[in-house]
Design a protein around this motif. Structure first.
Motif, PDB file in Angstrom:
ATOM      1  N   GLN B 227       0.838  -1.207   0.000  1.00 40.86           N
ATOM      2  CA  GLN B 227       0.000   0.000   0.000  1.00 40.86           C
ATOM      3  C   GLN B 227       0.872   1.257   0.000  1.00 40.86           C
ATOM      4  OE1 GLN B 227      -2.951  -0.816  -0.657  1.00 40.86           O
ATOM      5  NE2 GLN B 227      -2.363  -2.952  -0.251  1.00 40.86           N
ATOM      6  N   LYS B 228       0.346   2.311  -0.659  1.00 42.95           N
ATOM      7  CA  LYS B 228       1.172   3.528  -0.672  1.00 42.95           C
ATOM      8  C   LYS B 228       0.929   4.352   0.594  1.00 42.95           C
ATOM      9  CE  LYS B 228      -1.876   6.321  -3.610  1.00 42.95           C
ATOM     10  NZ  LYS B 228      -2.035   7.069  -4.842  1.00 42.95           N
ATOM     11  N   LYS B 229       1.965   5.117   0.962  1.00 37.89           N
ATOM     12  CA  LYS B 229       1.883   5.945   2.166  1.00 37.89           C
ATOM     13  C   LYS B 229       1.041   7.169   1.860  1.00 37.89           C
ATOM     14  CE  LYS B 229       6.175   4.589   4.412  1.00 37.89           C
ATOM     15  NZ  LYS B 229       7.452   5.000   5.008  1.00 37.89           N
ATOM     16  N   ILE B 230      -0.129   7.245   2.473  1.00 39.02           N
ATOM     17  CA  ILE B 230      -0.992   8.396   2.241  1.00 39.02           C
ATOM     18  C   ILE B 230      -1.825   8.631   3.492  1.00 39.02           C
ATOM     19  CG2 ILE B 230      -2.711   6.906   1.109  1.00 39.02           C
ATOM     20  CD1 ILE B 230      -3.478   9.288  -0.653  1.00 39.02           C
ATOM     21  N   SER B 231      -2.045   9.903   3.802  1.00 35.69           N
ATOM     22  CA  SER B 231      -2.774  10.197   5.042  1.00 35.69           C
ATOM     23  C   SER B 231      -4.284  10.118   4.807  1.00 35.69           C
ATOM     24  CB  SER B 231      -2.409  11.587   5.557  1.00 35.69           C
ATOM     25  OG  SER B 231      -3.077  12.565   4.793  1.00 35.69           O
ATOM     26  N   PHE B 232      -5.029   9.806   5.857  1.00 38.03           N
ATOM     27  CA  PHE B 232      -6.485   9.740   5.780  1.00 38.03           C
ATOM     28  C   PHE B 232      -7.054  11.120   5.462  1.00 38.03           C
ATOM     29  CE2 PHE B 232     -10.823   9.406   7.462  1.00 38.03           C
ATOM     30  CZ  PHE B 232     -11.225   8.190   6.921  1.00 38.03           C
ATOM     31  N   ASP B 233      -6.444  12.158   6.006  1.00 33.48           N
ATOM     32  CA  ASP B 233      -6.866  13.530   5.706  1.00 33.48           C
ATOM     33  C   ASP B 233      -6.856  13.779   4.200  1.00 33.48           C
ATOM     34  OD1 ASP B 233      -7.609  14.956   7.991  1.00 33.48           O
ATOM     35  OD2 ASP B 233      -5.533  15.153   8.634  1.00 33.48           O
ATOM     36  N   TYR B 234      -5.749  13.423   3.565  1.00 35.81           N
ATOM     37  CA  TYR B 234      -5.569  13.674   2.144  1.00 35.81           C
ATOM     38  C   TYR B 234      -6.438  12.748   1.297  1.00 35.81           C
ATOM     39  CZ  TYR B 234      -3.094  14.700  -2.195  1.00 35.81           C
ATOM     40  OH  TYR B 234      -2.782  15.069  -3.486  1.00 35.81           O
TER      41      TYR B 234
END
Lengths: 446, 446
Positions: B227-234
C-alpha cells in the motif's frame, strides 16, 4: 630528595566523581602524557620524578586511599597509613618515624613535606628541590615555600616575611584575613601559606618526641588513635624561631571545587558528551556508558558517574557540600589495589556487581557469613580457589559460593566477573579474611 | 462507542526517555489516580472508560509498540497491528476491516478515530461521544472535531467552517499557514484540525475498497506492505462533501516536546532529584537509581534514563531530533508484554541484562545460534523449560544455556533474573522461536 605527600580529603566537593573512597586527587580528568588522562596524584608523581629522578616519595594517607594509590602508582611510592585521621601534626610525625624506622633514612637528610592536591607546574617541583637544599644547609631549622599572592584572598593563611628578598626570614603568620587586611598584607609583601616546607628528618623527629611520647614507628602506629588532632602549622611552624621562607611565583591552584577543577581540563568534555552550538562556558565529565546531550547550557558544570549526576551553574557548584552530605548512599564504583568494582543492580535481597581484576592480581581469600555469591566469568583467564580447591576459570564459567565458602580468584589476564550476591543482609562488613593454604601454590602479590 | 486510537511516533523528541521501542505515549510521567504516575495511553484509556464505560477500544499501531501496550493495558484493548508503517489511510483501512472481520462489528455502527497522544481532559472524551452520536444520525458521511485555536499557530492544519455554529458544515481545509494567514483564519472562525473524526464503519470500508483492492482483513494484512503511504486527511477527509465539524474548546495540547511535556507534570521532579533553592522553572525526570543534584538551573529540562542524559534549556529542547538521530545505540531498557529488561553491562563479547517477568508470564521458548546464556535467579519463583526438561527455579539458582539450547521460563511470582550473554555476535536478531512441547504441561498466556 625525600618527599612526604600529604593525601587527605573526603572529596565531597567534586561529587559525584569523588566520594568517600575516591578523593579528588584520584580523578583521571587532567591532560597527561601521550593523550592519556591522568589524576592529580599521577600528575604530581610524574612531575616530581621529572624534577628529581632520584626522589623517594612517601604518601601519608588514611586507609581508604591505599587501594587507589596502589591502583594508580602501584609500588612506585611508599605509603604511610594513618590508622585513623588525626590532622597533619600526628600524620607527619608518623611519616617521619616511618622514614627513620621502616625506610632507614638517615636523620641528617632533608625532607620536603607538601599536600598532594594543588595544581602546579614543573617549576614548583624545581622550587621543592631548592627547598630541600636550603633545609640541608643547616642555616635554619625550617624552610617554608611562600606563594606570591595573585589577589587579596580571604581564604588562605599568610606568611609575613621580614623582607622582600627571594629567601628571607619570617616575621609572623596570619590566618584568613578580611579583604581590607588581606590588601594590607599584599602591600607588605606577604605570601600565601601553602603548607609546603622542608627540614632535616632529625628536626621532625625532635618535634615529634617533644610532644608525643613514643618509642618508634610501630609504637606510634599502635597508639595513633590516642593522639590529639592538631595541625603541623599550629604545633610546629608558628612556634619555630629558626625559620626561612622561599618565594614562589608560579602556577599554584586549589582545584577543590568544580569551578576551579574544570579550568584545569584540556577541553570542555570528557567521555560520551555532545554539546550543541548554543552551549557556552560549559564543562561536562561523563563516566557513564550512556551519552549526555547538552543544549543551550551556559556557565554550567555537569558530571555523571555511577554515584549520581550533578547539573550545576558554575558559581553555585561551590555550595555543593551540604547537599552531598545528605546523600550517603551505596558506593557504586571503587578502585581497589587489585582492580575495580561497579555496582550494576541493587535489590532488597540481592546485589549484582562487576569485578575487574588486573593481570597478576587477586582478591583476598575470604568468605561471607550472610550471603551466597555466584560468579559468572565474562572475560579473561585465571585461577579460582574455592574452599581449598583450585580450578582454572574462563569466560562462561560459573562458580556458586554459598555463605561460609572460602573463595578467591587470581587473574592471569585481565579478568571480568559478574558477581551476584544474595542474602538478607548484604554489607561490606560481612567479610572474613583467611591466609592462603600453604600448599595451594598461589601467592598474593598485592 | 467504538474508538480507533492511532498510536504512532518514533519518540525521538522526548529522548532519552522515549526511544525506538518506547514512544512518548508509554512514559509513566503524568499524574494518575491514587498517587501513581501514568502514561498518556493509560490516561487516555482511563478517560475514555470514564466518559463511556461501554467503549470498545482498538489501538492501531506498529509491531514495536505491541509489548508496551500489553504491558500497560494488558488485554483491555484490541490491538490492530500494522505489519509495517504506511501512514494513516492504510492504517485506518486495516483497523476498519479488523473491526468488521475480526471483531464482528456491524457496518452501521459509528466509529470514532483519534490520535492517542494529545493531552486532554474528560470533556474531550464527552465530545467524542457526541461525535459518535452525530456520525450515527446519518446527516453527513463524516463528522470532524475542530479545536478552538488559542493562538495563530503556524504548525497546525486548519478547518474553515461554513459558519460559527457549534455544529456546522466545512467550507475548506488549509495546511500549516504563515502567521498573517493564521491570524486571518482565526478572524474567520477557523479551527485546528486535530485528526479527530467519526463516521459509520460502512463509510470507512467503502472508502477503503474504493482505493485499495482487498477482500478482507487477512488479505489486506498480507498485502499491507504494497500500500502507498498516504494520510487519511488527504485520501478521504479533504475530498468528502458530506461533512460536518463539531467545535471543541477545552484543553488540547501536543506534548510532543520536552517544553510542552513538562507543563503536564504535577511537580517539578520525578525520581531521585534534589533541586537547590536557586533553581527556577526547571523540570527533572530521573529514571536511574542514582541521585541527580541540580544547583542554579534556570528554565531547564533534565532527563536521565538508561539510554542517556539530556540537559537542556527548555526552548532549545525542541531542536533535539537531529542530535538523537545520530545517537542510535543499544536500547538499554524496554517494556515487553511479559515484563521488562534492562541492560546492565556491555562488553565486546558479553552483555549482562536484568530480566523482570510478571507473574503468570513467560518468555518465548527459544534458542540462540551465536551466544551462550547464563541465568542467575535473584528473586521470585517459577518453572524453567530447558531443552524439554522442566525445573523449578528460586533465588540463587543458576542455569547455563549453551548456544543452541532451547529455553524459556514461566513466572509464578514476579521473577527477576540476571542474564549473562556470551558470544562474539550478540544481536536481538539471533533468536529462533519454537512451539512448546505438547507434553510439557506449560501454556504461554501472553
Amino acid at each position: 630528595m625525600h618527599i612526604i605527600l600529604l593525601s587527605g580529603g573526603s572529596g565531597k566537593r567534586l561529587w559525584p566523581l569523588s566520594n568517600d573512597v575516591r578523593s579528588k586527587q584520584f580523578l583521571k580528568m587532567l591532560p597527561g602524557t601521550e593523550g592519556q588522562q591522568e589524576s592529580m596524584i599521577m600528575r604530581v608523581y610524574r612531575q616530581i620524578m621529572t624534577a628529581d629522578s632520584g626522589a623517594s616519595i612517601t604518601v601519608a594517607t588514611g586507609k581508604k586511599q591505599v587501594s587507589s594509590i596502589r591502583n594508580q602508582l602501584s609500588d612506585k611510592v611508599n605509603i604511610c597509613v594513618e590508622p585513623e585521621r588525626r590532622d597533619t601534626f600526628p600524620a607527619i610525625c608518623l611519616a617521619a618515624s616511618h622514614l627513620r624506622d621502616v625506610q632507614g633514612v638517615p636523620e641528617e637528610e632533608a625532607v620536603v613535606i607538601c599536600p598532594v592536591d594543588p595544581y602546579v607546574e614543573l617549576p614548583y617541583f624545581r622550587a621543592l628541590c631548592e627547598l630541600a637544599e636550603l633545609a640541608g644547609d643547616g642555616k635554619s631549622n625550617l624552610v617554608l615555600m611562600g606563594m606570591e599572592p595573585t589577589y587579596p584572598s580571604e581564604k588562605y593563611g599568610y606568611i609575613i616575611p621580614t623582607d622582600r628578598q627571594r629567601i628571607s626570614g619570617v616575621s609572623t603568620f596570619r590566618e584568613k584575613p578580611d579583604l581590607e587586611t588581606a590588601k594590607e598584607y599584599l602591600r607588605r609583601g606577604a605570601l600565601w601559606n601553602g603548607g609546603v616546607f622542608a627540614c632535616k628528618l632529625k628536626f621532625l623527629l625532635e618535634k615529634a618526641h617533644e610532644q608525643i611520647s613514643f618509642v618508634d614507628y610501630k609504637d606510634l602506629y599502635e597508639h595513633y588513635g590516642e593522639q590529639k588532632k592538631i595541625s603541623f602549622d599550629y604545633a610546629v611552624v608558628e612556634q619555630e624561631k629558626s625559620i626561612r621562607v622561599l618565594r614562589y611565583a608560579g602556577t599554584w591552584k586549589d582545584l577543590g571545587t568544580w569551578n576551579t577543577f574544570t579550568e584545569a581540563m584540556e577541553g570542555n568534555t570528557l567521555g560520551r558528551v555532545t554539546l550543541n552550538e548554543t552551549c557556552e562556558n560549559t564543562h561536562v565529565v561523563n563516566e557513564l556508558n550512556v551519552p549526555i546531550l547538552c543544549m543551550g547550557c551556559k556557565n554550567m558544570v555537569i558530571a555523571a558517574s555511577s554515584d549520581g549526576i550533578l547539573v550545576s551553574n558554575k558559581e553555585q557548584s561551590s555550595y555543593i557540600k551540604p547537599f552531598v552530605e545528605k546523600m550517603t548512599g551505596q558506593v557504586m564504583y571503587a578502585e581497589k589495589s587489585w582492580g575495580s568494582f561497579t555496582v550494576l543492580d541493587v535489590q532488597e535481597n540481592s546485589m549484582t556487581i562487576k569485578v575487574v581484576l588486573l593481570p597478576g592480581h587477586s582478591l583476598y581469600y575470604h568468605s561471607h557469613e550472610h550471603r551466597d555469591e555466584i560468579w559468572t566469568v565474562i572475560s579473561g583467564r585465571g585461577t579460582a580457589l574455592i574452599d581449598g580447591e583450585k580450578r582454572t576459570v574462563a569466560p562462561g564459567d560459573v562458580i556458586s559460593m554459598p555463605a561460609g565458602c572460602k573463595h578467591t580468584v587470581f587473574a592471569d589476564t585481565e579478568l571480568e566477573i559478574i558477581e551476584v550476591q544474595l542474602g538478607r543482609e548484604i554489607s561490606v562488613e560481612d567479610k572474613q579474611k583467611y591466609e592462603l593454604p600453604g600448599d595451594c601454590g598461589l601467592i598474593r602479590e598485592n
